[in-house]
Design a protein around this motif. Structure first.
Motif, PDB file in Angstrom:
ATOM      1  N   UNK A  62      39.263   3.280  18.240  1.00  0.00           N
ATOM      2  CA  UNK A  62      39.352   4.737  18.106  1.00  0.00           C
ATOM      3  C   UNK A  62      39.294   5.462  19.445  1.00  0.00           C
ATOM      4  N   UNK A  63      38.917   4.742  20.508  1.00  0.00           N
ATOM      5  CA  UNK A  63      38.879   5.343  21.838  1.00  0.00           C
ATOM      6  C   UNK A  63      40.171   5.089  22.616  1.00  0.00           C
ATOM      7  N   UNK A  64      41.011   4.195  22.110  1.00  0.00           N
ATOM      8  CA  UNK A  64      42.243   3.831  22.811  1.00  0.00           C
ATOM      9  C   UNK A  64      43.182   5.026  22.917  1.00  0.00           C
ATOM     10  N   UNK A 121      47.252   9.118  18.392  1.00  0.00           N
ATOM     11  CA  UNK A 121      46.993  10.547  18.213  1.00  0.00           C
ATOM     12  C   UNK A 121      45.558  10.899  18.605  1.00  0.00           C
ATOM     13  N   UNK A 122      45.401  12.024  19.262  1.00  0.00           N
ATOM     14  CA  UNK A 122      44.069  12.482  19.660  1.00  0.00           C
ATOM     15  C   UNK A 122      43.297  12.928  18.419  1.00  0.00           C
ATOM     16  N   UNK A 123      42.102  12.400  18.276  1.00  0.00           N
ATOM     17  CA  UNK A 123      41.233  12.766  17.151  1.00  0.00           C
ATOM     18  C   UNK A 123      39.927  13.318  17.698  1.00  0.00           C
ATOM     19  N   UNK A 124      39.392  14.314  17.025  1.00  0.00           N
ATOM     20  CA  UNK A 124      38.101  14.854  17.456  1.00  0.00           C
ATOM     21  C   UNK A 124      37.001  13.853  17.085  1.00  0.00           C
ATOM     22  N   UNK A 125      35.864  13.980  17.738  1.00  0.00           N
ATOM     23  CA  UNK A 125      34.756  13.037  17.551  1.00  0.00           C
ATOM     24  C   UNK A 125      34.227  13.043  16.119  1.00  0.00           C
ATOM     25  N   UNK A 126      34.234  14.198  15.474  1.00  0.00           N
ATOM     26  CA  UNK A 126      33.766  14.284  14.089  1.00  0.00           C
ATOM     27  C   UNK A 126      34.655  13.432  13.172  1.00  0.00           C
ATOM     28  N   UNK A 127      35.970  13.536  13.344  1.00  0.00           N
ATOM     29  CA  UNK A 127      36.895  12.751  12.518  1.00  0.00           C
ATOM     30  C   UNK A 127      36.708  11.269  12.777  1.00  0.00           C
ATOM     31  N   UNK A 137      39.274   4.435   3.855  1.00  0.00           N
ATOM     32  CA  UNK A 137      39.847   5.761   3.607  1.00  0.00           C
ATOM     33  C   UNK A 137      40.890   6.148   4.653  1.00  0.00           C
ATOM     34  N   UNK A 138      41.027   5.329   5.681  1.00  0.00           N
ATOM     35  CA  UNK A 138      42.149   5.451   6.608  1.00  0.00           C
ATOM     36  C   UNK A 138      43.178   4.451   6.111  1.00  0.00           C
ATOM     37  N   UNK A 159      39.308  -0.284   8.539  1.00  0.00           N
ATOM     38  CA  UNK A 159      37.882  -0.037   8.730  1.00  0.00           C
ATOM     39  C   UNK A 159      37.553  -0.320  10.188  1.00  0.00           C
ATOM     40  N   UNK A 160      36.516   0.334  10.667  1.00  0.00           N
ATOM     41  CA  UNK A 160      36.123   0.249  12.072  1.00  0.00           C
ATOM     42  C   UNK A 160      34.639  -0.106  12.141  1.00  0.00           C
ATOM     43  N   UNK A 161      34.337  -1.196  12.852  1.00  0.00           N
ATOM     44  CA  UNK A 161      32.931  -1.616  12.929  1.00  0.00           C
ATOM     45  C   UNK A 161      32.613  -2.224  14.268  1.00  0.00           C
TER      46      UNK A 161
END
Length: 161
Positions: A62-64, A121-127, A137-138, A159-161
């Protein structure tokens, strides 16, 4: 799960290898390889082909900022004219990004490798946090076309872990 076409497209193309890496850090995020290339296309049973993938990525995904993908696929005994993939990624029914890839003409009975580097795509930290806390859910839909006709429809969850 509903799909927009039959699995008959697997008699046209077989996906053999797929990898995803963070182009900024060179970290390999996902890699999948089929054990063998089909030798007899008539023996392929489309009903046995998987239409869904459940990806598990490290949170670092998610940081890429730039992701590189490599796809290796085999083309069956028929040529693929105007081979194209449209992929749409969603989080909780919100479109995050849509990709449109054109492979073009593919020669029959060949194995092809296609690489692409694209901006995430740039995502805000909350998302991002909500995505980590909400496995599955993604999601994405991948639509494959030959001569502007839909031949394959696959789905994935993340999922992200």
């Amino acid at each position: 799960m509903q799909f927009l076409c039959s699995q008959a497209g697997y008699r046209l193309v077989q996906f053999l290898e797929f990898s995803i890496k963070n182009e900024d850090t060179n970290e390999m995020l996902f890699q999948l390889k089929r054990p063998e290339i089909p030798l007899n296309w008539e023996d392929i049973d489309p009903a046995e082909e998987g239409r869904t993938v459940n990806y598990k990525f490290p949170i670092s995904f998610l940081q890429a900022k730039n992701i590189g993908t490599t796809l290796t696929f085999a083309v069956g005994p028929k040529e693929l004219s105007s081979f194209r993939m449209i992929e749409r990624h969603y989080f909780r029914d919100r479109l995050l990004k849509s990709f449109d890839f054109t492979f073009g003409f593919c020669i029959p009975n060949t194995v092809n490798t296609w690489e692409h580097i694209y901006e995430v795509p740039a995502l805000d930290e909350k998302t991002k946090k909500e995505m980590v806390l909400s496995p599955g859910q993604t999601v994405s839909d991948s639509f494959y076309f030959v001569d502007n006709k839909l031949v394959l429809h696959n789905k994935a969850s993340y999922s992200y872990c």
